[in-house]
Write a protein that holds these residues in place. Structure first.
Motif: not given
Length: 315
Positions: A123, A126, A223-225, A253, A256, A259-260, A295
């Motif tokens: 990712k 990120c 927005k978190w990956d 999560a 977004g 998001t993992d 996920r």
């Protein structure tokens, strides 16, 4: 009741138990004779003279053994000291009982680290958020070169010990309200509570006790990956638990795109409960050891976390 003991004296004639009458002058003791190197003279020691010598020898051997054990257990392997950069090494003493006693005690395993490193590498660059700080996670922030790395930690010792030299990595001190012993009560209160639904958000859900509403502003705006949950400690009933971090990570999560959410220490009851409740087992894409990866896709407007169970809000 214990078994009764048979009187052995009743089975043997009393005459046979009487010692033979021997006068003191007739009594004799075994002796041990030694010859000197010339073989010309012998020395005789009675039992009374040998016993103190044997006791002294055995006592000396015992003392030497205790000293050896003490030296062995107090030895600290030099591998631990060189495993971390100088800035990340902890002193061997001087910290409270609340702090983990070694850098390896809370470290993720090699296979867990590889799984997480591969995920972030795919990712990168990120937006990467960590609840908790460990030396390995600082290395992962380097894997995410050019991305945003934010660490949230409640332990002031770690914040003062760990250092980062990057404009893309920041650390924040945060506080947690609830100890691990409150986990079941909080979960029960959250079920069916409209203020704890996925579409409530974090900053607007002040009535949900699990919501972390006083985090740094940056945490809410990005927005978190990837969100990694490995804090707070949660290793005893009276230590801060991870109930709020898992719940809040689930809310972030769903705000977004995709998001993992990574949860560590899933061998513990609270981590399993809350992961199943808010991250959902059908979203589990990978696991290794005590590390689970979920996920989560954008489900901001959903009224429930999991499709077929867990929290359901009545409208």
């Amino acid at each position: 009741m214990p078994p009764e003991l048979v009187d052995c004296h009743s089975l043997v004639p009393s005459e046979s138990l009487s010692p033979p009458s021997i006068s003191p002058s007739q009594q004799s003791y075994p002796s041990v004779s030694f010859r000197n190197s010339r073989g010309s003279k012998s020395m005789s020691f009675t039992r009374n003279k040998i016993l103190p010598v044997l006791v002294l020898i055995l006592s000396s051997l015992s003392i030497l053994r205790l000293v050896r054990i003490a030296l062995t257990t107090s030895y600290t392997s030099p591998l631990l000291a060189i495993a971390l950069p100088p800035k990340l090494q902890r002193p061997l003493s001087g910290f409270s009982e609340n702090h983990r006693t070694s850098a390896n005690e809370a470290a993720i395993s090699e296979t867990e680290f590889k799984l997480l490193s591969n995920l972030i590498g795919e990712k990168a660059p990120c937006n990467l958020l960590f609840f908790g700080i460990e030396p390995q996670y600082l290395n992962l922030s380097a894997v995410n070169d050019g991305g945003k790395n934010v660490f949230l930690e409640d332990d002031p010792y770690k914040l003062s010990t760990f250092r980062v030299d990057s404009n893309h990595t920041r650390m924040y001190k945060i506080d947690y309200k609830f100890h691990a012993e409150k986990a079941y009560k909080l979960l029960k209160q959250a079920r069916g509570n409209k203020s704890c639904a996925p579409d409530s958000g974090l900053r607007n859900s002040s009535k949900c006790k699990l919501a972390l509403t006083d985090l740094p502003k940056e945490v809410y705006e990005v927005k978190w990956d990837v969100v990694v949950v490995d804090g707070p400690r949660g290793d005893s009933p009276h230590a801060p638990g991870r109930m709020a971090t898992i719940y809040s990570a689930a809310i972030m999560a769903r705000e977004g795109n995709t998001t993992d959410v990574v949860v560590h220490d899933t061998d513990r009851m609270i981590e399993r409960w809350y992961s199943w409740e808010f991250l959902c087992d059908e979203n589990l894409i990978s696991s290794k050891g005590k590390l689970w990866i979920f996920r989560i896709r954008n489900e901001k407007n959903s009224s429930r976390f999991c499709p077929d169970k867990r929290i359901v809000v009545q409208r």
